[in-house]
Design an enzyme around this catalytic site. Structure first.
Site, short mmCIF file in Angstrom:
data_model
loop_
_atom_site.label_atom_id
_atom_site.label_comp_id
_atom_site.label_asym_id
_atom_site.label_seq_id
_atom_site.Cartn_x
_atom_site.Cartn_y
_atom_site.Cartn_z
N GLU A 461 0.72 -1.25 -0.02
CA GLU A 461 -0.01 0.02 0.20
C GLU A 461 0.78 1.29 -0.18
OE1 GLU A 461 -3.10 2.26 3.11
OE2 GLU A 461 -2.46 0.24 3.64
N ASP A 534 -1.23 -1.46 5.57
CA ASP A 534 -1.37 -0.86 7.05
C ASP A 534 -2.45 -1.59 7.91
OD1 ASP A 534 0.52 0.79 6.08
OD2 ASP A 534 -0.55 2.47 5.77
N ASP A 536 -4.66 -0.42 9.76
CA ASP A 536 -5.55 0.48 9.83
C ASP A 536 -7.00 -0.02 9.06
OD1 ASP A 536 -5.07 1.50 7.42
OD2 ASP A 536 -4.09 3.17 8.29
N ASP A 538 -8.07 1.83 6.45
CA ASP A 538 -8.09 1.91 5.02
C ASP A 538 -7.35 0.85 4.56
OD1 ASP A 538 -9.01 4.29 4.52
OD2 ASP A 538 -7.46 5.74 4.81
#
Length: 686
Positions: A461, A534, A536, A538
């Site tokens: 990402e 990541d 998180d 997103d």
């Protein structure tokens, strides 16, 4: 050096069920959760075979608090008389002899899912104890078996009868077989049965066996606890005010696989209200299918042979697709929906947005591979194709279905137009030429290794994390592909829109194996495709989008176990100005690392991969010797289909309802609840 001595005395003969205990993986695949449930399915399949052949219409599965499980059916009951060859009861033969049972003789069972005669005996061999009760000819019979370590022989004795079959003298009007067993914790890494896994399989079996009632009771959880955990629809569950009644559910579908298709299409826009259904026997093969088209753009075909899922397809699926294409092309021409000069529709045109369930029951089944996932009988193709053509013609002749067939042809016409327009884009996306090379310039940091089975592709990402990963990698076998933004959610798009997305095109080009029906695993450039995002929301969303793309357009990539999730740490616990540092992958592990580091510790919370140095990313996430990889495997295609439709489709209501019941944003994303994950280790199974 030891003497080179080798004669007949050195040959070990495994008697009875010893071979099962010594090499359980050969019989049930693994000693992890999959193998644990396998020994239950063997007993359930025996009960289902009684129902599928018309001898039973009720099956009860019961999970007990002590970890044991029972299966009862109201079939004929296992034979209790003495076997002429072994001189012991039929019950003892079934539970102690490998490759023994009534399914090798087609006069006893026309169709059977358990064809190898190892089911009941393997379950017995891998259980601490097993109890059988047979109700037959007005009499109740009982027998027990146990496994134990014999100190004198210095070996395990597996599935040994504690005594002969006993006539209890209890008269009964009931008939059938009751099997109660306790999985052996000396064999399995876990002996805790998964309620959700069992619910899904029993629900599926009820769809496939019209009119059979399957009851599941779980003493380990009350109905109130089940609802509170988000396991059911609040308005459809009768709450137990005292909170003591165990969770219980009944599955019965008088519409059979037609109800199955309706279930699969919940939350989708249907082109016609009711699924089309047909059932007939041809050349000794019973064929049953149901179809319904939606406004979606991908095909969802679920096939079964003798109630066993065949996610890798086989000759029955070839026959189904061939019959569907032939009949619908004939219909289009007969009704002037195709002009004389127009070319025929392709099968892909008719299958856009198709949801279908195909159930075949036949004798002498040959499954390819130990996992029974692909039908290898060539003789199944022609009968299935014939029944599909015949069935659709009969349905189309009924005036009330005219609207449905008009919608099918209209959908195919739209798909054909898009297909023609997308042909060039598709060829470009999969071609091995300079255009693909130019697309990847500046994006893919390719490895130098020429052996795909050793090569790894990290889909990362963002450019920042991609840059760090490029510095950290081992150039010989690790390639890095940074994503510059979120890829397209393919669940809501046509194939031409999918191929027009730059990020998707880049992934297709990097893998080199094509897309959709043209996907060829043999052409893969990488046998490990690792999603590295990541930790998180997103990052989880990107992970969901990529998994949806692989599931829809590169499903063999997932089913073959080539897709992995990279698991970067969330925290670093360290002491300043020292070399002491520990990494934690969740909050629970964080506490342990704090205790290990001791007083004066500091904590760094990683918000993204870009915050790590190349050395840290390598040591925690990319080094094969130390990293945590989670393999994605397709254990249940129906469940995955349902979850992807819910979470990634157009229906907001279904998504909100699911998230309200299940969301815990401190854990892995909800999508993964429907896909089986296991950590990469050097052992057979985690």
């Amino acid at each position: 050096m030891a003497a080179n001595h080798y004669d007949a005395r050195d040959l070990t003969i495994l008697e009875g069920l010893d071979a099962v205990r010594l090499r359980p993986g050969m019989y049930i695949g693994s000693t992890g959760p999959r193998g644990l449930h396998h020994i239950l399915w063997e007993i359930v399949d025996n009960a289902i075979d009684e129902a599928a052949n018309g001898y039973a219409d009720a099956i009860d599965v019961h999970l007990y608090r002590d970890g044991s499980v029972s299966v009862e059916d109201n079939g004929r009951g296992i034979p209790t008389d003495i076997h002429p060859k072994t001189k012991v009861s039929g019950v003892q033969v079934v539970f102690t002899q490998l490759h023994a049972g009534g399914k090798f003789d087609e006069h006893n069972y026309s169709f059977s899912g358990g064809l190898h005669g190892v089911g009941a005996s393997v379950t017995n061999a891998l259980s601490k104890w097993l109890k059988v009760r047979v109700m037959r000819d007005g009499t109740t019979w009982e027998m027990q078996f146990h496994s134990y370590y014999d100190k004198a022989k210095k070996k395990y004795e597996s599935g040994i009868p504690t005594g002969p079959l006993v006539n209890t003298k209890q008269r009964t009007k009931r008939h059938g077989t009751f099997v109660h067993f306790m999985p052996d914790d000396a064999v399995f890494s876990t002996t805790e049965f998964s309620l959700s896994t069992i619910e899904r399989r029993l629900n599926e079996l009820a769809f496939l066996n019209r009119g059979v009632t399957i009851t599941l009771t779980d003493e380990r959880i009350t109905e109130n606890e089940y609802v509170a955990a988000g396991g059911g629809e609040q308005e459809n569950v009768q709450l137990d005010l005292m909170g003591t009644q165990p969770h219980s559910v009944k599955y019965r579908y008088d519409g059979g696989i037609s109800d199955f298709v309706s279930y699969l299409n919940e939350g989708k826009n249907k082109l016609y209200s009711k699924p089309l259904y047909y059932r007939a026997e041809k050349d000794g093969i019973l064929v049953e299918f149901s179809i319904q088209h939606t406004s979606e753009f991908t095909e969802s075909l679920f096939s079964f042979v003798n109630n066993i899922p065949t996610p890798e397809g086989g000759f029955h699926e070839m026959g189904f697709r061939g019959g569907l294409t032939r009949m619908l092309n004939d219909y289009a021409r007969d009704n002037k929906l195709l002009k004389e000069k127009d070319p025929n529709f392709l099968g892909d045109d008719f299958r856009e947005g198709l949801t279908a369930v195909l159930s075949v029951k036949m004798k002498n089944v040959q499954f390819e591979g130990q996992t029974k996932t692909k039908l290898g009988n060539p003789e199944a193709r022609a009968p299935v194709e014939s029944v599909v053509v015949e069935g659709l013609r009969k349905i189309a002749a009924d005036a009330k279905y005219r609207k449905a067939f008009e919608e099918i042809i209209k959908k195919a016409q739209g798909a054909m137009r898009v297909r023609v327009a997308a042909r060039q884009a598709k060829e470009t996306a999969r071609a091995k030429n300079s255009i693909d090379g130019l697309q990847l310039v500046g994006k893919l940091a390719a490895c130098s290794g020429k052996k795909p089975e050793l090569n790894e592709l990290f889909i990362v990402e963002g450019d920042s994390a991609g840059g760090t990963a490029k510095q950290a990698r081992v150039r010989q076998f690790q390639s890095i592909l940074p994503l510059r933004g979120k890829p397209l959610n393919v669940e809501k798009k046509r194939l031409d829109q999918v191929l027009a997305n730059e990020e998707i095109r880049t992934i297709i080009s990097a893998l080199g194996a094509g897309i959709g029906n043209d996907f060829n695993p043999d052409k893969l450039n990488y046998h490990k495709v690792i999603i590295l995002s990541d930790a998180d929301q997103d990052g989880f969303h990107i992970r969901c989008i990529l998994l949806t793309f692989f599931f829809r357009y590169m499903r063999p990539l997932v089913s073959a176990g080539h897709v992995y999730i990279g698991m970067p740490p969330l925290y670093k616990v360290y002491k300043q100005n020292t070399s002491i540092e520990e990494y934690a992958y969740d909050d629970a592990e964080l506490q342990k690392k704090i205790e290990k580091v001791g007083r004066g510790y500091l904590i760094q919370r990683y918000k993204g991969l870009g915050e790590m140095s190349a050395e840290q990313l390598w040591s925690t996430t990319m080094d094969p010797a130390r990293r945590n990889l989670t393999q994605v495997t397709l254990e249940d295609a129906v469940a995955a289909e349902d979850m992807i439709t819910t979470l990634m489709g157009d229906k907001v209501e279904g998504r909100k309802e699911f998230l309200n019941r299940n969301a815990n944003f401190n854990k892995q994303d909800a999508f993964m609840e429907r896909v089986k994950f296991k950590k990469e280790t050097n052992d057979e199974e985690d």
